[in-house]
Design a protein around this motif. Structure first.
Motif, PDB file in Angstrom:
ATOM      1  N   LYS A   1       0.812  -1.219   0.000  1.00 37.14           N
ATOM      2  CA  LYS A   1       0.000   0.000   0.000  1.00 37.14           C
ATOM      3  C   LYS A   1       0.845   1.268   0.000  1.00 37.14           C
ATOM      4  O   LYS A   1       0.299   2.381   0.001  1.00 37.14           O
ATOM      5  CB  LYS A   1      -0.938   0.018   1.209  1.00 37.14           C
ATOM      6  N   LEU A   2       2.166   1.146   0.013  1.00 36.97           N
ATOM      7  CA  LEU A   2       3.020   2.330   0.123  1.00 36.97           C
ATOM      8  C   LEU A   2       2.834   3.342  -1.012  1.00 36.97           C
ATOM      9  O   LEU A   2       2.787   4.547  -0.748  1.00 36.97           O
ATOM     10  CB  LEU A   2       4.489   1.909   0.242  1.00 36.97           C
ATOM     11  N   PRO A   3       2.724   2.910  -2.283  1.00 35.52           N
ATOM     12  CA  PRO A   3       2.468   3.908  -3.328  1.00 35.52           C
ATOM     13  C   PRO A   3       1.174   4.687  -3.084  1.00 35.52           C
ATOM     14  O   PRO A   3       1.136   5.913  -3.256  1.00 35.52           O
ATOM     15  CB  PRO A   3       2.392   3.080  -4.613  1.00 35.52           C
ATOM     16  N   LEU A   4       0.118   3.976  -2.656  1.00 34.57           N
ATOM     17  CA  LEU A   4      -1.149   4.647  -2.370  1.00 34.57           C
ATOM     18  C   LEU A   4      -0.994   5.604  -1.188  1.00 34.57           C
ATOM     19  O   LEU A   4      -1.514   6.728  -1.224  1.00 34.57           O
ATOM     20  CB  LEU A   4      -2.225   3.613  -2.066  1.00 34.57           C
ATOM     21  N   ILE A   5      -0.281   5.179  -0.148  1.00 38.75           N
ATOM     22  CA  ILE A   5      -0.066   6.050   1.013  1.00 38.75           C
ATOM     23  C   ILE A   5       0.618   7.334   0.585  1.00 38.75           C
ATOM     24  O   ILE A   5       0.196   8.444   0.941  1.00 38.75           O
ATOM     25  CB  ILE A   5       0.773   5.323   2.084  1.00 38.75           C
ATOM     26  N   THR A   6       1.683   7.204  -0.210  1.00 44.23           N
ATOM     27  CA  THR A   6       2.435   8.381  -0.646  1.00 44.23           C
ATOM     28  C   THR A   6       1.585   9.279  -1.538  1.00 44.23           C
ATOM     29  O   THR A   6       1.615  10.514  -1.416  1.00 44.23           O
ATOM     30  CB  THR A   6       3.703   7.952  -1.397  1.00 44.23           C
ATOM     31  N   GLU A   7       0.788   8.675  -2.427  1.00 46.05           N
ATOM     32  CA  GLU A   7      -0.064   9.498  -3.297  1.00 46.05           C
ATOM     33  C   GLU A   7      -1.124  10.242  -2.491  1.00 46.05           C
ATOM     34  O   GLU A   7      -1.376  11.431  -2.717  1.00 46.05           O
ATOM     35  CB  GLU A   7      -0.747   8.625  -4.356  1.00 46.05           C
ATOM     36  N   LEU A   8      -1.759   9.564  -1.546  1.00 46.39           N
ATOM     37  CA  LEU A   8      -2.778  10.217  -0.721  1.00 46.39           C
ATOM     38  C   LEU A   8      -2.181  11.386   0.062  1.00 46.39           C
ATOM     39  O   LEU A   8      -2.799  12.444   0.198  1.00 46.39           O
ATOM     40  CB  LEU A   8      -3.402   9.199   0.233  1.00 46.39           C
ATOM     41  N   ILE A   9      -0.985  11.184   0.585  1.00 53.55           N
ATOM     42  CA  ILE A   9      -0.303  12.255   1.318  1.00 53.55           C
ATOM     43  C   ILE A   9      -0.047  13.439   0.397  1.00 53.55           C
ATOM     44  O   ILE A   9      -0.298  14.594   0.761  1.00 53.55           O
ATOM     45  CB  ILE A   9       1.032  11.732   1.898  1.00 53.55           C
ATOM     46  N   ALA A  10       0.473  13.161  -0.796  1.00 54.74           N
ATOM     47  CA  ALA A  10       0.772  14.229  -1.747  1.00 54.74           C
ATOM     48  C   ALA A  10      -0.493  14.988  -2.147  1.00 54.74           C
ATOM     49  O   ALA A  10      -0.478  16.219  -2.284  1.00 54.74           O
ATOM     50  CB  ALA A  10       1.464  13.649  -2.979  1.00 54.74           C
ATOM     51  N   ARG A  11      -1.597  14.282  -2.319  1.00 55.62           N
ATOM     52  CA  ARG A  11      -2.853  14.949  -2.701  1.00 55.62           C
ATOM     53  C   ARG A  11      -3.362  15.844  -1.565  1.00 55.62           C
ATOM     54  O   ARG A  11      -3.916  16.927  -1.825  1.00 55.62           O
ATOM     55  CB  ARG A  11      -3.910  13.905  -3.081  1.00 55.62           C
ATOM     56  N   ILE A  12      -3.189  15.423  -0.318  1.00 54.21           N
ATOM     57  CA  ILE A  12      -3.585  16.269   0.807  1.00 54.21           C
ATOM     58  C   ILE A  12      -2.766  17.548   0.796  1.00 54.21           C
ATOM     59  O   ILE A  12      -3.290  18.652   1.002  1.00 54.21           O
ATOM     60  CB  ILE A  12      -3.404  15.522   2.140  1.00 54.21           C
ATOM     61  N   ALA A  13      -1.452  17.433   0.555  1.00 51.25           N
ATOM     62  CA  ALA A  13      -0.578  18.609   0.527  1.00 51.25           C
ATOM     63  C   ALA A  13      -0.973  19.569  -0.581  1.00 51.25           C
ATOM     64  O   ALA A  13      -1.044  20.788  -0.370  1.00 51.25           O
ATOM     65  CB  ALA A  13       0.875  18.172   0.363  1.00 51.25           C
ATOM     66  N   VAL A  14      -1.234  19.043  -1.755  1.00 50.97           N
ATOM     67  CA  VAL A  14      -1.612  19.885  -2.903  1.00 50.97           C
ATOM     68  C   VAL A  14      -2.925  20.603  -2.628  1.00 50.97           C
ATOM     69  O   VAL A  14      -3.067  21.808  -2.883  1.00 50.97           O
ATOM     70  CB  VAL A  14      -1.715  19.024  -4.181  1.00 50.97           C
ATOM     71  N   SER A  15      -3.890  19.879  -2.075  1.00 48.74           N
ATOM     72  CA  SER A  15      -5.178  20.484  -1.756  1.00 48.74           C
ATOM     73  C   SER A  15      -5.056  21.515  -0.640  1.00 48.74           C
ATOM     74  O   SER A  15      -5.635  22.599  -0.711  1.00 48.74           O
ATOM     75  CB  SER A  15      -6.168  19.388  -1.345  1.00 48.74           C
ATOM     76  N   SER A  16      -4.296  21.181   0.394  1.00 49.20           N
ATOM     77  CA  SER A  16      -4.150  22.066   1.538  1.00 49.20           C
ATOM     78  C   SER A  16      -3.540  23.401   1.150  1.00 49.20           C
ATOM     79  O   SER A  16      -3.943  24.455   1.659  1.00 49.20           O
ATOM     80  CB  SER A  16      -3.279  21.399   2.603  1.00 49.20           C
TER      81      SER A  16
ATOM     82  N   SER B   1       5.836  13.880   6.574  1.00 48.81           N
ATOM     83  CA  SER B   1       6.438  14.885   7.443  1.00 48.81           C
ATOM     84  C   SER B   1       6.511  16.232   6.731  1.00 48.81           C
ATOM     85  O   SER B   1       6.210  17.280   7.313  1.00 48.81           O
ATOM     86  CB  SER B   1       7.844  14.437   7.860  1.00 48.81           C
ATOM     87  N   GLN B   2       6.915  16.214   5.457  1.00 52.12           N
ATOM     88  CA  GLN B   2       6.978  17.464   4.682  1.00 52.12           C
ATOM     89  C   GLN B   2       5.586  18.033   4.447  1.00 52.12           C
ATOM     90  O   GLN B   2       5.379  19.246   4.491  1.00 52.12           O
ATOM     91  CB  GLN B   2       7.668  17.196   3.341  1.00 52.12           C
ATOM     92  N   ALA B   3       4.613  17.164   4.225  1.00 50.30           N
ATOM     93  CA  ALA B   3       3.245  17.627   3.950  1.00 50.30           C
ATOM     94  C   ALA B   3       2.655  18.407   5.114  1.00 50.30           C
ATOM     95  O   ALA B   3       1.771  19.253   4.919  1.00 50.30           O
ATOM     96  CB  ALA B   3       2.355  16.436   3.606  1.00 50.30           C
ATOM     97  N   GLN B   4       3.129  18.147   6.333  1.00 45.71           N
ATOM     98  CA  GLN B   4       2.629  18.891   7.483  1.00 45.71           C
ATOM     99  C   GLN B   4       2.906  20.382   7.352  1.00 45.71           C
ATOM    100  O   GLN B   4       2.194  21.208   7.927  1.00 45.71           O
ATOM    101  CB  GLN B   4       3.259  18.351   8.766  1.00 45.71           C
ATOM    102  N   ALA B   5       3.931  20.733   6.587  1.00 47.99           N
ATOM    103  CA  ALA B   5       4.286  22.142   6.404  1.00 47.99           C
ATOM    104  C   ALA B   5       3.276  22.891   5.537  1.00 47.99           C
ATOM    105  O   ALA B   5       3.343  24.113   5.427  1.00 47.99           O
ATOM    106  CB  ALA B   5       5.678  22.257   5.790  1.00 47.99           C
ATOM    107  N   THR B   6       2.320  22.171   4.945  1.00 48.90           N
ATOM    108  CA  THR B   6       1.270  22.848   4.167  1.00 48.90           C
ATOM    109  C   THR B   6       0.079  23.234   5.040  1.00 48.90           C
ATOM    110  O   THR B   6      -0.919  23.742   4.537  1.00 48.90           O
ATOM    111  CB  THR B   6       0.780  21.946   3.017  1.00 48.90           C
ATOM    112  N   HIS B   7       0.184  22.966   6.351  1.00 45.16           N
ATOM    113  CA  HIS B   7      -0.858  23.327   7.321  1.00 45.16           C
ATOM    114  C   HIS B   7      -2.220  22.740   6.951  1.00 45.16           C
ATOM    115  O   HIS B   7      -3.193  23.474   6.737  1.00 45.16           O
ATOM    116  CB  HIS B   7      -0.981  24.851   7.448  1.00 45.16           C
TER     117      HIS B   7
END
Length: 367
Positions: A225-240, A336-342
């Motif tokens: 599930k790691l690719p899906l986990i990373t993609e979901l994280i990236a989408r949250i960052a982009v949206s945020s 961890s980096q995505a957290q910086a998008t608040h």
């Protein structure tokens, strides 16, 4: 405290390229080691350089910890992998007091975590204090004798000064050269069920379960599930960060899901993302200069430069997602980096991101 900070400036150069330091208000060595794993063997008179070299000969389920004690406090130095970096270990170390950890990598990723009374009070990148998690950690940061400018100028000096402020243990060149007790520990696999091992708050679990994909990940966090986990994280960052839709973003998502063996142009996409990140930095600096504000430009939704810095954080999240490294480590560092998008707490993004971060860490921790 300023004198203490000054005494540590440039000390970073004395430490290895990667590692972890933990200060904990625990004085009993046996109890301390058992928190981290099962003790295998002990080495007397070991230095920081000794344990950094010894880690190369350890098996996959072993780690080495250098231990130094004074009064009611203990300092641990660890080369990677770092047991003290585990939030669960910090919570246990702080059960009857407090614990502080700084962990850094050769890629200049730095995370500082403070726990008290068995709870994580604050986890943050010292160069992005506004991204502290949980957000309640802002109050703790504001009350520190270390200033934002000191974190920005020399994060290691600031953290070592804070560590000495807490423990009265001075980690200078003499300490690095001195012989200390080192213990090799065997880390036991964690056997858990459902999402209990992720240590989610009720609201975070509820937010995660609102998205069927995130719910499926935390119910059974496995390597496939790691690719899906990373993609979901990236989408949250982009949206945020409200990052403008571009073909480059879509291509990044495709590469994330393609996996490491099918990323023929990932290097080129990373290069384009870094150009974009640099451009957003320049725009943010220009907007900050024209605003007439004083101090430092900080990310946030209230100002033009703040919004641009949030977008830069989202682009940097995409860069992390395409890093060529262990997939579990990549997923964790992307989160961890995505957290910086608040990410927004009200809409559940913050809870979903934390769930994904802990799922990635769980997979990484299981080896």
């Amino acid at each position: 405290m300023s004198d203490l900070f000054a005494s540590y400036v440039t000390t970073r150069d004395l430490f290895p390229d990667q590692g972890s330091i933990t200060w904990g208000s625990v004085a009993e060595t046996e109890a301390l080691v058992e928190l981290l794993g099962s003790p295998a063997r002990e080495i007397s008179g070991a230095t920081v350089d000794d344990v950094s070299a010894a880690v190369m000969d350890l098996s996959g389920d072993e780690a080495i910890v250098l231990i130094s004690q004074r009064g009611g406090w203990t300092v641990l130095f660890e080369p990677a992998p770092c047991c003290g970096f585990d939030p669960r270990a910090l919570q246990q170390l702080s059960a009857a007091g407090a614990a502080l950890n700084v962990s850094w990598t050769v890629n200049h990723d730095v995370w500082i975590t403070y726990a008290s009374g068995g709870q994580i009070v604050a986890k943050f990148d010292p160069l992005d204090l506004a991204g502290v998690q949980p957000k309640s950690g802002e109050e703790w940061l504001q009350g520190l004798p270390v200033t934002p400018s000191q974190w920005a100028a020399d994060w290691m000096a600031a953290c070592l000064a804070l560590g000495e402020h807490l423990s009265s243990i001075h980690l200078d060149a003499n300490w690095l050269r001195a012989g200390h007790q080192a213990i090799i520990i065997r880390r036991s696999p964690v056997v858990t069920t459902a999402a209990s091992h992720l240590d989610l708050e009720d609201d975070e679990l509820a937010a995660a379960q609102q998205d069927p994909r995130v719910a499926a990940v935390i119910a059974e966090p496995t390597t496939d599930k790691l690719p899906l986990i990373t993609e979901l994280i990236a989408r949250i960052a982009v949206s945020s960060a409200s990052l403008p839709g571009q073909a480059l973003v879509d291509r990044t998502f495709q590469l994330i899901m393609a996996g490491h063996d099918n990323r023929s142009d990932s290097a080129e996409v990373r290069s384009q993302l870094r150009i974009w990140s640099n451009d957003l930095t320049k725009q943010a600096n220009a907007a900050f200069a024209s605003s007439g504000a004083s101090g430092h430009a900080l990310p946030g939704r209230e100002t033009a430069h703040g919004r641009l810095l949030l977008q830069r954080a989202a682009v940097e999240t995409l860069v992390k997602a395409l890093t060529d490294d262990d997939p579990a480590y990549v997923a964790y560092k992307t989160a961890s980096q995505a957290q910086a998008t608040h990410p927004n707490t009200a809409n559940g993004d913050a809870g979903r991101l934390r769930a994904l971060l802990l799922a990635a860490y769980h997979i990484y921790d299981q080896g």
